[in-house]
Design a protein around this motif. Structure first.
Motif, short mmCIF file in Angstrom:
data_model
loop_
_atom_site.label_atom_id
_atom_site.label_comp_id
_atom_site.label_asym_id
_atom_site.label_seq_id
_atom_site.Cartn_x
_atom_site.Cartn_y
_atom_site.Cartn_z
N ARG A 1 0.82 -1.21 0.00
CA ARG A 1 0.00 0.00 0.00
C ARG A 1 0.85 1.25 0.00
O ARG A 1 0.48 2.28 -0.60
CB ARG A 1 -0.91 -0.02 1.22
N ARG A 2 1.99 1.19 0.65
CA ARG A 2 2.88 2.34 0.66
C ARG A 2 3.37 2.63 -0.76
O ARG A 2 3.50 3.80 -1.16
CB ARG A 2 4.05 2.07 1.60
N VAL A 3 3.66 1.58 -1.53
CA VAL A 3 4.12 1.77 -2.91
C VAL A 3 3.01 2.38 -3.76
O VAL A 3 3.24 3.31 -4.54
CB VAL A 3 4.60 0.44 -3.50
N PHE A 4 1.77 1.87 -3.62
CA PHE A 4 0.66 2.42 -4.40
C PHE A 4 0.37 3.87 -3.99
O PHE A 4 -0.02 4.69 -4.81
CB PHE A 4 -0.59 1.56 -4.20
N ALA A 5 0.56 4.19 -2.71
CA ALA A 5 0.25 5.53 -2.24
C ALA A 5 1.29 6.55 -2.67
O ALA A 5 0.97 7.68 -3.03
CB ALA A 5 0.12 5.54 -0.71
N VAL B 1 8.60 -2.53 -5.83
CA VAL B 1 8.75 -1.40 -6.74
C VAL B 1 7.47 -1.30 -7.57
O VAL B 1 6.82 -2.32 -7.86
CB VAL B 1 9.98 -1.55 -7.65
N PRO B 2 7.09 -0.10 -7.98
CA PRO B 2 5.85 0.05 -8.74
C PRO B 2 6.03 -0.35 -10.21
O PRO B 2 7.09 -0.17 -10.80
CB PRO B 2 5.54 1.54 -8.60
N VAL B 3 4.97 -0.90 -10.78
CA VAL B 3 4.90 -1.18 -12.21
C VAL B 3 3.81 -0.27 -12.78
O VAL B 3 2.65 -0.34 -12.35
CB VAL B 3 4.57 -2.66 -12.49
N ARG B 4 4.18 0.58 -13.72
CA ARG B 4 3.25 1.60 -14.22
C ARG B 4 2.72 1.21 -15.60
O ARG B 4 3.40 0.50 -16.36
CB ARG B 4 3.92 2.97 -14.29
N ASP B 5 1.54 1.69 -15.91
CA ASP B 5 0.98 1.47 -17.24
C ASP B 5 1.46 2.60 -18.17
O ASP B 5 2.28 3.44 -17.79
CB ASP B 5 -0.55 1.40 -17.19
N GLY C 1 1.30 6.10 -16.88
CA GLY C 1 2.11 6.43 -15.72
C GLY C 1 1.48 6.07 -14.40
O GLY C 1 2.03 6.38 -13.34
N ARG C 2 0.31 5.42 -14.40
CA ARG C 2 -0.34 5.03 -13.15
C ARG C 2 0.23 3.71 -12.66
O ARG C 2 0.57 2.83 -13.45
CB ARG C 2 -1.85 4.92 -13.36
N VAL C 3 0.30 3.57 -11.34
CA VAL C 3 0.78 2.33 -10.74
C VAL C 3 -0.34 1.30 -10.86
O VAL C 3 -1.44 1.49 -10.33
CB VAL C 3 1.17 2.53 -9.26
N ARG C 4 -0.06 0.21 -11.61
CA ARG C 4 -1.09 -0.80 -11.80
C ARG C 4 -0.75 -2.12 -11.10
O ARG C 4 -1.61 -2.98 -10.95
CB ARG C 4 -1.30 -1.08 -13.29
N ALA C 5 0.50 -2.28 -10.68
CA ALA C 5 0.90 -3.52 -10.01
C ALA C 5 2.19 -3.25 -9.23
O ALA C 5 2.77 -2.17 -9.30
CB ALA C 5 1.12 -4.66 -11.02
N VAL C 6 2.60 -4.25 -8.47
CA VAL C 6 3.82 -4.17 -7.68
C VAL C 6 4.70 -5.35 -8.05
O VAL C 6 4.23 -6.50 -8.08
CB VAL C 6 3.52 -4.18 -6.17
N LEU C 7 5.95 -5.07 -8.37
CA LEU C 7 6.95 -6.11 -8.60
C LEU C 7 7.78 -6.23 -7.33
O LEU C 7 8.36 -5.23 -6.88
CB LEU C 7 7.83 -5.75 -9.79
N ALA C 8 7.79 -7.40 -6.73
CA ALA C 8 8.40 -7.58 -5.41
C ALA C 8 9.47 -8.66 -5.46
O ALA C 8 9.41 -9.58 -6.26
CB ALA C 8 7.33 -7.96 -4.38
N ALA D 1 9.54 3.02 -4.70
CA ALA D 1 9.96 1.72 -4.19
C ALA D 1 10.08 1.75 -2.68
O ALA D 1 10.36 2.80 -2.09
CB ALA D 1 11.29 1.30 -4.81
N SER D 2 9.85 0.62 -2.03
CA SER D 2 9.86 0.57 -0.57
C SER D 2 10.33 -0.80 -0.11
O SER D 2 10.13 -1.81 -0.80
CB SER D 2 8.46 0.87 -0.01
#
Length: 605
Positions: A163-167, A191-195, A198-205, A171-172
């Motif tokens: 949630r911190r990454v989406f907010a 780390v965020p994955v953007r579409d 430029g919106r964060v649509r997923a998280v690569l962990a 990267a966190s």
């Protein structure tokens, strides 16, 4: 009535005339002591001369203990800060790999097959049992390199870091939490994955193996009873050296937590789970919020002090008994030596050498010698303290400068690698950038081992060629002359030489002599002008014919032709010749002398 009053003033209390005068000052006490027999007076003199010295010695032992405790605390804090930077580097390396994956076309398009292949390549590159995941905002896993591609994937149980990454869109690094496997503790780098918008649509962990952090701590543990612990933001143990799996995930003692909650670096007193006292130095990681604690058992510090105190007390009591036993035999010859000894004890430290060496009595001569030795130690200690303060300021300034320089170097390596041919290939970028980071890490390890003092030139060359010397490649030979001894390289010069040798070796593997079985590379270092100039040569032979200087200058060529001479300092010279039989590079530099590094180089020869 008047006669009665006057009579009252004139009369004295019965027996008052027989009482001694009231003791109004120390002179009366000395007068009473003078009435004692000579043996008693000598006993008092022996007691007066021995007990203060014993107390002074015990006070010195206590002061030495406090000094040793402070020194151990400073050493522990320096070690904690160094380890914090090392762990931060490990996290940043993995975070950079994830960010490269997140920017790939496969991640942006959601091509799980291609993304899985790239993720498995990154995991194989780090050579650990790390796991890479792709998760949606609600924690549902879309990809898990630990499970088969067609296996059902679970939902992540802890979403705080995600949630911190989406907010924030940044990267966190998470705290320690329970993974999907019962009883397994993990940490996550998200780390965020953007579409395309430029919106964060997923998280690569990535879930790095906790054994990685155990190894980082183990490399710095010296087996001296100290305890090194890596903590998350909440004060829970992530890794520990010496290892103790039963404590992984356990919180630190309550008396430590208030200092930890305040943040920053510091030194506190705490206890082990068994109740043993510890001197704990803690330092925070710059980015992740984690911290490193280096704890020194207080018993390791108090045991020598108690031993010295008991020895000093025993010696003092023994001398006191000897003095009492011989006091009555030397009563007539004691007063003058005692007076001389008193003058010696009262004299300032700077005047100790002006007084007479002999007092006329062997025992007082020994005490006088002890006083002079103690005065000399105090003078030396004062000078040493000033020198230690100067060196501490120098080390702090050097560490600050090197930390900034290392970050700038890493940024330059990433930028130059991305601008080259590897920039269009994430896997190649990760491989080349990782190799350059490992080379920079070897240079950092060498300089850390030398306490950021100039390093022997042979050690610098071995650090730059370590992948080809350990295990040795028969096609690459290295020789460093011993007469005259090559001068040591300063920290900045050593780092530049290590990077330059790595680029030469990498180019030789790709295009030069090391790309063929029959190719040879000879690396030589020596000194000219009586050891005032250091020279390193790189000569290739037996490889593909060299048509001449390359039309396109890559990162390695630019490093050698432009940056290296600047980093080596004034008076330095770097030549790069593309001869038909093989590339030849020569590096000449004028280092700053350092006696310790020069002696180490001479001993190695």
């Amino acid at each position: 009535m008047t006669d009665a009053a006057g009579s009252g003033r004139a009369e004295a209390t019965p027996g008052q005339a027989d009482l001694p005068p009231r003791p109004r000052d120390a002179a009366w006490t000395l007068a009473r002591a003078a009435r004692l027999p000579l043996r008693g007076r000598m006993a008092l003199l022996v007691l007066a001369g021995t007990l203060p010295l014993l107390a002074f010695n015990l006070g010195s032992i206590h002061a030495d203990f406090r000094h040793e405790r402070d020194r151990a605390g400073r050493q522990a804090l320096e070690l904690a800060r160094g380890l914090a930077l090392a762990v931060e580097g490990e996290l940043r390396t993995r975070m950079a790999s994830l960010e490269v994956l997140a920017l790939s076309r496969a991640a942006r398009r959601g091509d799980l097959a291609d993304l899985r292949a790239m993720a498995e390549a990154v995991v194989a590159q780090h050579a650990t049992d790390a796991t890479i995941l792709l998760l949606s905002e609600d924690g549902q896993q879309w990809l898990n390199t630990d499970l088969p591609a067609d296996a059902p994937l679970p939902v992540r149980g802890t979403l705080d870091n995600q949630r911190r990454v989406f907010a924030t869109g940044q990267a966190s690094v998470s705290d320690l939490y329970g993974g999907s496997v019962p009883g397994r503790l993990v940490v996550a780098i998200d780390v965020p994955v953007r579409d395309a918008a430029g919106r964060v649509r997923a998280v690569l962990a990535m879930n790095p193996s906790l054994a990685t952090f155990d190894e980082v701590l183990r490399r710095q543990h010296q087996g001296n009873g100290w305890i090194i612990t890596l903590l998350d933001r909440g004060g829970r143990r992530i890794a520990r050296a010496p290892e103790n799996d039963s404590l992984r995930g356990a919180p630190m003692p309550r008396d430590f937590m208030p200092a930890w909650a305040m943040g920053g670096d510091g030194i506190v007193t705490t206890t082990t789970p068994k109740g043993e006292a510890l001197l704990a130095a803690h330092a925070r990681l710059p980015g992740a919020g984690w911290g490193v604690v280096v704890a020194v058992p207080m018993a390791e510090l108090t045991r020598p002090a108690w031993r010295s105190a008991l020895t000093s007390t025993g010696v003092g009591l023994a001398l006191l008994l000897v003095g009492l036993g011989v006091a009555h035999r030397v009563s007539l010859s004691v007063t003058r030596p005692i007076a001389a000894l008193r003058r010696l004890a009262a004299a300032p430290d700077s005047d100790q050498g002006k007084l007479a060496r002999a007092t006329g009595l062997a025992e007082t001569d020994e005490v006088a010698a002890a006083l002079r030795e103690e005065a000399r130690r105090r003078i030396d200690a004062t000078a040493g303290l000033k020198d230690s303060e100067r060196r501490l300021r120098l080390v702090v300034a050097e560490l600050n400068h090197r930390a900034k320089n290392a970050l700038a170097t890493v940024q330059a390596l990433a930028l130059q690698t991305a601008r080259g041919e590897a920039g269009s290939d994430p896997a190649r970028f990760a491989s080349e950038f990782g190799a350059r980071l490992q080379t920079l890490s070897r240079a950092h390890d060498l300089l850390t081992a030398m306490s950021w003092e100039p390093a022997a030139l042979s050690d610098v060359v071995r650090a730059g060629l370590a992948p080809w010397l350990e295990p040795p490649d028969p096609r690459l030979s290295f020789h460093c002359a011993c007469s005259p001894v090559p001068p040591p390289a300063s920290p900045g010069q050593a780092q530049a030489i290590v990077l330059a040798l790595h680029e030469l070796a990498t180019n030789a593997v790709k295009h030069g002599a090391l790309s063929r079985p029959g190719g040879r590379v000879a690396v030589t270092c020596w000194a000219e002008e009586g050891g005032a100039v250091g020279i390193i040569t790189w000569q290739e032979s037996g490889g593909p014919p060299v048509p001449g200087p390359p039309a396109r200058r890559g990162f390695g060529t630019r490093l050698l032709e432009r940056a290296l001479a600047k980093d080596l300092g004034p008076g330095s010279q770097v030549t790069l010749d593309f001869e038909p039989e093989g590339v030849r590079a020569t590096m000449r530099f004028l280092p700053r002398r350092n006696a310790a590094a020069a002696e180490a180089m001479a001993a190695a020869c």
